[in-house]
Each structure stands twice: as C-alpha cells, then as structure tokens.
Design a protein around this motif. Structure first.
Motif, PDB file in Angstrom:
ATOM      1  N   GLU A 111       0.822  -1.214   0.000  1.00 24.84           N
ATOM      2  CA  GLU A 111       0.000   0.000   0.000  1.00 24.84           C
ATOM      3  C   GLU A 111       0.853   1.260   0.000  1.00 24.84           C
ATOM      4  OE1 GLU A 111       0.970  -0.724   4.200  1.00 24.84           O
ATOM      5  OE2 GLU A 111       0.099  -2.056   2.720  1.00 24.84           O
ATOM      6  N   GLU A 112       2.154   1.129   0.226  1.00 25.54           N
ATOM      7  CA  GLU A 112       3.051   2.284   0.206  1.00 25.54           C
ATOM      8  C   GLU A 112       3.365   2.761  -1.205  1.00 25.54           C
ATOM      9  OE1 GLU A 112       6.457   0.958   2.351  1.00 25.54           O
ATOM     10  OE2 GLU A 112       5.411   0.925   4.261  1.00 25.54           O
ATOM     11  N   ASN A 113       3.125   1.884  -2.194  1.00 18.91           N
ATOM     12  CA  ASN A 113       3.441   2.208  -3.586  1.00 18.91           C
ATOM     13  C   ASN A 113       2.190   2.130  -4.444  1.00 18.91           C
ATOM     14  OD1 ASN A 113       6.339   2.223  -3.110  1.00 18.91           O
ATOM     15  ND2 ASN A 113       6.159   0.018  -2.938  1.00 18.91           N
ATOM     16  N   ASP A 114       2.071   3.048  -5.390  1.00 22.50           N
ATOM     17  CA  ASP A 114       1.025   2.938  -6.402  1.00 22.50           C
ATOM     18  C   ASP A 114       1.434   1.863  -7.390  1.00 22.50           C
ATOM     19  OD1 ASP A 114      -0.530   4.963  -5.298  1.00 22.50           O
ATOM     20  OD2 ASP A 114       0.477   6.530  -6.465  1.00 22.50           O
ATOM     21  N   ALA A 115       0.484   1.385  -8.168  1.00 21.79           N
ATOM     22  CA  ALA A 115       0.760   0.311  -9.125  1.00 21.79           C
ATOM     23  C   ALA A 115       1.845   0.717 -10.123  1.00 21.79           C
ATOM     24  CB  ALA A 115      -0.515  -0.088  -9.850  1.00 21.79           C
ATOM     25  N   HIS A 116       1.863   1.975 -10.544  1.00 25.04           N
ATOM     26  CA  HIS A 116       2.865   2.411 -11.528  1.00 25.04           C
ATOM     27  C   HIS A 116       4.267   2.536 -10.930  1.00 25.04           C
ATOM     28  CE1 HIS A 116       1.733   6.309  -9.780  1.00 25.04           C
ATOM     29  NE2 HIS A 116       2.938   6.710 -10.144  1.00 25.04           N
ATOM     30  N   GLU A 117       4.390   2.418  -9.600  1.00 27.46           N
ATOM     31  CA  GLU A 117       5.690   2.492  -8.934  1.00 27.46           C
ATOM     32  C   GLU A 117       6.272   1.119  -8.606  1.00 27.46           C
ATOM     33  OE1 GLU A 117       5.257   6.575  -6.367  1.00 27.46           O
ATOM     34  OE2 GLU A 117       4.273   4.787  -5.572  1.00 27.46           O
TER      35      GLU A 117
END
Length: 167
Positions: A111-117
């Motif tokens: 949850e700390e990263n968006d999918a594009h990250e």
C-alpha cells in the motif's frame, strides 16, 4: 470525556447482551491473504507479452510471499498488503524456435506504492543475445502489463471484492 449516558450511541457495547459491533464502529480485521493469493495468480499466470521482435509468456507463479488485511474502523475501510511475487517466463525471438526461460520478481507490491511504482526485475536463466532481447521486451512492454494487473488487484481489493470471500 463524555459523562455516563451522554456518549455516542454507537459506543454502547457494554449494555448490549450480545456485545455487537454496532455500525462497525469498533476495529474489525479480515484476512484477505487467501483471496489475494488466488487473485494475483489468476491475474498473472499465462500473461502474454508480444511485439514484432518476439513473444514471452508468464508460465508459472512460483512464489507469493506476504499478507493482505482489510480493516474497518468507524465504517471506514483500510487496507494493508505487502507482497513479494516471483514468476517464471518463457519466450522466443521472431524467426527462432529456441525457447528461453527466466524469472520476474516483484519485490514491493504494498500500500506504500502505487501500481505504476511497482518494481519489476527481469532475469534470464542463460545469457545470450536472444535472451537479452527477450528481457528487454519484457522490461519495455511486460512491465506495463504487469503493473496494469497489479493496479487491477489493488482496485478490486479496495472495492471490497475480497469481502465476498472472507466475510
């Protein structure tokens, strides 16, 4: 601090014989790990990556380590998930019948990263010009497809699809 009898009616738990969690006011937690593992496998297995130079396919999801939880506090949904995913791929270069193999690792789906990250690490089992071309094909086109699938998983988790299986 509220005086006895003047508090929020949702807090009246000790007066209830059944101690029911009225309106989901208190913290509840549901394990979304089994649903998540199955959903990630179904999204990633047999994913095909194809360009004019060649094609590759994710043949197996070899490891999904981590956990996912859906929490409810004061009727607000909060999701925690952290995954390390390892995939196996096979591929061929155009005009060549030799099949190459390798691995893909997704070390930071959380949850700390968006999918594009999300990081996508691609390796080949053997070094050659053809395997290098396939790795580049997967890195350039496959990374976007994998991130798209991770975004779909995150969206479904947050929309509560996991609740259909864990409630």
């Amino acid at each position: 601090m509220a005086k006895w009898g003047e508090g929020d009616p949702r807090w009246i738990v000790e007066e209830r014989a059944d101690a029911k969690n009225v309106n989901n006011w208190h913290w509840t937690e549901k394990n979304a790990t089994p649903w998540s593992k199955e959903r990630l496998k179904s999204l990633l297995k047999d994913l095909e990556i194809e360009t004019d130079e060649g094609k590759a396919k994710i043949t197996e999801v070899t490891k999904i380590d981590g956990e996912a939880y859906a929490n409810n506090r004061k009727a607000k949904l909060i999701f925690f998930y952290e995954w390390v995913i390892t995939l196996e791929w096979t591929g061929t270069i155009k005009d060549d019948d030799k099949v190459w193999k390798g691995k893909i690792e997704i070390p930071n789906l959380s949850e700390e990263n968006d999918a594009h990250e999300v990081n996508v690490v691609v390796t080949a089992d053997k070094d050659s010009e053809a395997s290098y071309k396939l790795k580049q094909l997967i890195r350039s086109v496959g990374t976007g497809l994998i991130r798209e699938k991770m975004g779909q998983y995150i969206k479904e988790l947050r929309q509560g699809s996991c609740f259909l299986h864990i409630m």
